[in-house]
Write a protein that holds these residues in place. Structure first.
Motif, mmCIF file in Angstrom:
data_model
loop_
_atom_site.group_PDB
_atom_site.id
_atom_site.type_symbol
_atom_site.label_atom_id
_atom_site.label_comp_id
_atom_site.label_asym_id
_atom_site.label_seq_id
_atom_site.Cartn_x
_atom_site.Cartn_y
_atom_site.Cartn_z
ATOM 1 N N THR A 123 0.830 -1.205 0.000
ATOM 2 C CA THR A 123 0.000 0.000 0.000
ATOM 3 C C THR A 123 0.864 1.254 0.000
ATOM 4 O OG1 THR A 123 -1.790 -1.145 1.152
ATOM 5 C CG2 THR A 123 -1.799 1.248 1.266
ATOM 6 N N ILE A 124 1.906 1.258 0.808
ATOM 7 C CA ILE A 124 2.798 2.424 0.861
ATOM 8 C C ILE A 124 3.471 2.639 -0.491
ATOM 9 C CG2 ILE A 124 4.902 3.370 1.908
ATOM 10 C CD1 ILE A 124 4.105 1.889 4.487
ATOM 11 N N ALA A 125 4.013 1.563 -1.055
ATOM 12 C CA ALA A 125 4.746 1.678 -2.327
ATOM 13 C C ALA A 125 3.831 2.062 -3.479
ATOM 14 C CB ALA A 125 5.446 0.352 -2.638
ATOM 15 N N ASN A 126 2.558 1.661 -3.409
ATOM 16 C CA ASN A 126 1.655 1.876 -4.547
ATOM 17 C C ASN A 126 1.013 3.260 -4.583
ATOM 18 O OD1 ASN A 126 2.113 -0.672 -5.573
ATOM 19 N ND2 ASN A 126 0.346 -1.600 -4.567
ATOM 20 N N GLN A 169 11.832 6.227 -3.237
ATOM 21 C CA GLN A 169 12.927 5.443 -3.811
ATOM 22 C C GLN A 169 13.811 4.865 -2.709
ATOM 23 O OE1 GLN A 169 15.456 7.642 -6.463
ATOM 24 N NE2 GLN A 169 16.477 5.832 -7.263
ATOM 25 N N LYS A 170 14.151 5.700 -1.705
ATOM 26 C CA LYS A 170 14.979 5.218 -0.603
ATOM 27 C C LYS A 170 14.223 4.216 0.258
ATOM 28 C CE LYS A 170 18.276 8.992 -0.012
ATOM 29 N NZ LYS A 170 18.803 10.022 0.898
ATOM 30 N N PHE A 171 12.922 4.467 0.459
ATOM 31 C CA PHE A 171 12.104 3.538 1.244
ATOM 32 C C PHE A 171 12.080 2.159 0.590
ATOM 33 C CE2 PHE A 171 7.875 1.553 1.623
ATOM 34 C CZ PHE A 171 7.904 1.220 2.969
ATOM 35 N N LYS A 172 11.876 2.138 -0.722
ATOM 36 C CA LYS A 172 11.835 0.858 -1.430
ATOM 37 C C LYS A 172 13.175 0.129 -1.328
ATOM 38 C CE LYS A 172 8.261 2.206 -4.757
ATOM 39 N NZ LYS A 172 7.964 2.537 -6.163
ATOM 40 N N LYS A 173 14.257 0.891 -1.421
ATOM 41 C CA LYS A 173 15.583 0.274 -1.307
ATOM 42 C C LYS A 173 15.789 -0.321 0.082
ATOM 43 C CE LYS A 173 18.242 2.766 -4.825
ATOM 44 N NZ LYS A 173 19.349 3.726 -5.073
ATOM 45 N N MET A 174 15.300 0.392 1.095
ATOM 46 C CA MET A 174 15.435 -0.084 2.476
ATOM 47 C C MET A 174 14.674 -1.393 2.678
ATOM 48 S SD MET A 174 14.192 1.799 5.989
ATOM 49 C CE MET A 174 12.450 1.435 5.702
ATOM 50 N N ILE A 175 13.433 -1.429 2.189
ATOM 51 C CA ILE A 175 12.629 -2.640 2.315
ATOM 52 C C ILE A 175 13.218 -3.756 1.467
ATOM 53 C CG2 ILE A 175 10.340 -3.630 1.886
ATOM 54 C CD1 ILE A 175 10.412 -1.770 4.259
ATOM 55 N N TYR A 176 13.700 -3.379 0.311
ATOM 56 C CA TYR A 176 14.306 -4.338 -0.612
ATOM 57 C C TYR A 176 15.499 -5.034 0.037
ATOM 58 C CZ TYR A 176 17.001 -5.736 -4.800
ATOM 59 O OH TYR A 176 17.727 -6.411 -5.732
ATOM 60 N N GLU A 218 11.484 -4.995 -8.507
ATOM 61 C CA GLU A 218 11.393 -4.597 -9.906
ATOM 62 C C GLU A 218 10.445 -5.535 -10.664
ATOM 63 O OE1 GLU A 218 14.076 -4.800 -8.147
ATOM 64 O OE2 GLU A 218 15.233 -2.950 -8.378
ATOM 65 N N MET A 219 10.552 -6.820 -10.384
ATOM 66 C CA MET A 219 9.680 -7.783 -11.071
ATOM 67 C C MET A 219 8.225 -7.632 -10.613
ATOM 68 S SD MET A 219 11.848 -11.299 -11.602
ATOM 69 C CE MET A 219 12.426 -11.519 -9.934
ATOM 70 N N GLU A 220 8.028 -7.310 -9.330
ATOM 71 C CA GLU A 220 6.668 -7.081 -8.822
ATOM 72 C C GLU A 220 6.022 -5.893 -9.538
ATOM 73 O OE1 GLU A 220 4.106 -7.662 -6.789
ATOM 74 O OE2 GLU A 220 4.734 -9.678 -6.255
ATOM 75 N N LYS A 247 2.736 -5.986 -11.954
ATOM 76 C CA LYS A 247 1.562 -5.122 -11.797
ATOM 77 C C LYS A 247 1.248 -4.381 -13.095
ATOM 78 C CE LYS A 247 -0.296 -1.298 -9.125
ATOM 79 N NZ LYS A 247 0.005 -0.139 -8.265
ATOM 80 N N SER A 248 2.289 -3.943 -13.787
ATOM 81 C CA SER A 248 2.105 -3.219 -15.049
ATOM 82 C C SER A 248 1.441 -4.113 -16.105
ATOM 83 C CB SER A 248 3.463 -2.728 -15.557
ATOM 84 O OG SER A 248 3.345 -2.167 -16.839
ATOM 85 N N ILE A 249 1.901 -5.362 -16.187
ATOM 86 C CA ILE A 249 1.310 -6.290 -17.170
ATOM 87 C C ILE A 249 -0.141 -6.598 -16.808
ATOM 88 C CG2 ILE A 249 1.460 -8.602 -18.188
ATOM 89 C CD1 ILE A 249 4.490 -8.477 -17.666
#
Length: 579
Positions: free
Chosen positions: A502-505, A524-531, A541-543, A547-549
């Protein structure tokens, strides 16, 4: 381990199941999913205590099956002042003390036979739950959950998330034949959620877990049981494979539906012609032809609407504001401090603009909810809200936002709606239809109560929303609907959440609590931290690509371009294999 065969059950207000069947094999880790209010928790109750319920069909479970159970409701306030170790080892310590007591009694008794029998029974019970190694097993589980440092702390001093993990460990350690958990992930922060994932994956026994958490669903289960529209289907495999299976079904069913609609229209013309002829001609053959054609029509209609797992009702959450203001500072917090026994937050400063969507994150017990309440009450000298800003608040404690003794109708009439028709029209968008508006709120599921809170928040038409764990108890379809509503909302949002997806989206940036202060972090930094902490290499990146497809497939289906939808689904299948 469990066999459910053609089970049907109804409440006075609604039917829950209609001839549902599934089996759970030894060692399987099964996720139990379905929309809020579909009856998942009730089915768990039936499995645990079938004698309490009058249901049709068969439920087979071994009478000697030992069940471990973790409720969705935490009862930390009812726990005595015991240490974490003693709380987890309660059953082992009790049996150990019983064995010691019997041995002491034997030293002075002249009649040893009944004492020997009693000793053997206690020893068998101790061995059955792995008593010999219970101390080291407790430490192993605490280490796995990153809670070993709390071994000698009082249970009452734990955060709600930490206590939930302690409950899971306690139930796992009695070596249950079947481990049942009802939304064990609710309110867990990122670290505790990761610990729960590790605990689930380390457990060798059979598990049945109600969860809507996409992180756990994608990482912990090898079987899916899906309850929807009174029917149930089971799927052996991963959650993402199951989602792909549903998407393929949707493509096939929509393609069939177009053909069926054309056939139904042609058939309807024929039926009308045959009916006209039959009324003026009493030949038996004419009547048989008409009946045959009517039966064909019934089969076509049944096939067209027979899609309980792809025709899932997603609530139409729509967050609106009556007073959209120009870009300005909606909320200013300056030198805010918060302390209970210890200092939680010290000299915190941040600003939120009138259209910002902001996530407030941090470990359990760091003062997030108290800060949100102080902003809502707006009586703190460190908090300043713009004069044109109207604020509304969604509490994680559902009893604060809803009077559970009210019916749904009464709740919304009190909230400012004028007539029952007005309430019915509004609340139907959120999935509450027909006579359900006369149902007491206390009888609703946790997810339904949260949807109801969101409906009240939207009805307030405020331009600053303070949302405390709004995705808790929500099924995945409602979570996605909420994400879309947040994206489209024209006001400001400050949201406490531990749901990465939810946060990322839909958030613009993150306010993260660390070392008693709050700092701003880009997405961007948040995603890297969770990643770095929670996901495998390239997973995020694949997720996003997945979602895009999926979005492209949905658009292709809207345009009835089934060729493109199938090409895209093949591309999606290859990506899922990588995931």
């Amino acid at each position: 381990m469990i066999k459910v065969d053609n089970l049907s059950y109804s409440f006075p207000q609604k039917d829950l199941y209609k001839n549902i069947s599934f089996t759970l094999e030894e060692g399987q880790h099964c996720a139990f999913i379905g929309t809020s209010g579909s009856g998942k928790s009730t089915l768990i109750d039936i499995i645990m205590d079938p004698d309490r319920y009058m249901f049709d069909g068969k439920l087979e479970i071994n009478s000697n099956c030992r069940i471990g159970y973790v409720s969705q409701f935490s009862e930390l306030d009812k726990i005595k002042e015991v240490t974490v170790f003693d709380y987890i080892g309660e059953k082992f310590i009790k049996l150990q003390n019983e064995l010691t007591s019997i041995c002491t009694e034997m030293e002075t008794s002249s009649d040893l036979d009944p004492l020997l029998e009693k000793y053997q029974q206690a020893l068998d019970a101790f061995d059955a739950i792995g008593g010999d190694n219970y101390e080291s097993n407790i430490n192993k589980k605490l280490n796995l959950a990153n809670l070993i440092k709390h071994e000698n702390r009082r249970v009452s001093e734990l955060s709600g998330g930490e206590f939930k993990l302690i409950q899971v460990i306690k139930e796992m350690l009695i070596s249950p034949d079947l481990m049942i958990m009802d939304e064990p992930d609710v309110f867990l922060d990122f670290e505790n959620l990761n610990s729960l994932k590790n605990l689930i994956n380390s457990h060798r026994g059979t598990m049945l877990v109600i969860t809507h958490n996409r992180y756990l669903l994608n990482h912990c289960f090898d079987k899916i049981v899906h309850l929807e529209n009174m029917e149930l289907q089971e799927f052996d495999g991963r959650y993402m494979d199951y989602n792909f299976f549903l998407l393929q079904c949707k493509i096939e069913l929509q393609e069939l539906a177009i053909t069926d609609n054309e056939e139904i229209e042609r058939n309807e013309i024929l039926i009308n012609k045959l009916r006209t002829i039959a009324t003026s001609n009493s030949e038996a053959a004419r009547g048989k032809a008409l009946n045959a054609r009517v039966k064909i029509q019934e089969r076509l209609e049944a096939r067209r609407i027979k899609a309980p797992f792809v025709a899932i009702k997603q609530p139409d959450i729509c967050l609106v504001t009556a007073n959209e203001i120009e870009e300005t500072i909606a909320l200013k917090v300056k030198d805010y401090s918060l302390a209970f026994d210890d200092m939680l937050l010290e000299n915190v400063t941040f600003e939120i603009k009138s259209s910002d969507k902001v996530a407030l994150i941090g470990p359990n017990g760091t003062g997030k909810t108290t800060l949100l309440r102080d902003i809502f009450e707006n009586n703190h000298e460190s908090i300043e809200i713009h004069e044109d800003v109207e604020v509304t608040y969604l509490s994680q404690l559902q009893g604060e936002g809803l009077n559970e003794s009210n019916t749904i109708l009464e709740e919304f009439l009190i909230a400012g709606f004028n007539t029952s028709q007005e309430v019915q029209s509004y609340i139907s968008n959120y999935g509450f239809e027909g006579e359900v508006i006369n149902q007491k709120i206390e009888a609703l599921s946790g997810g339904e109560k949260n949807i109801l809170q969101l409906a009240k928040v939207s009805a307030s038409r405020a331009n600053l929303l303070l949302l405390d764990e709004p995705t808790s108890h929500l099924d995945t379809y409602s979570q996605i609907a909420l994400e879309k509503a947040i994206e489209n909302y024209k006001g400001a949002i400050l949201m406490i959440s531990h749901d990465f997806y939810t946060i990322a989206n839909c958030m613009d940036f993150v306010l993260i609590i660390k070392d008693k202060t709050i700092r701003k972090m880009s997405m961007q930094k948040f995603k890297k931290m969770i990643y770095a902490s929670h996901f495998d290499r390239d997973y995020l990146e694949m997720e996003q690509k997945k979602k895009s497809i999926e979005t492209k497939i949905e658009l292709a289906l809207k345009d009835t371009d089934f060729v493109l939808a199938k090409v895209l689904s093949e591309e999606l299948e290859e990506l899922i294999k990588l995931l």
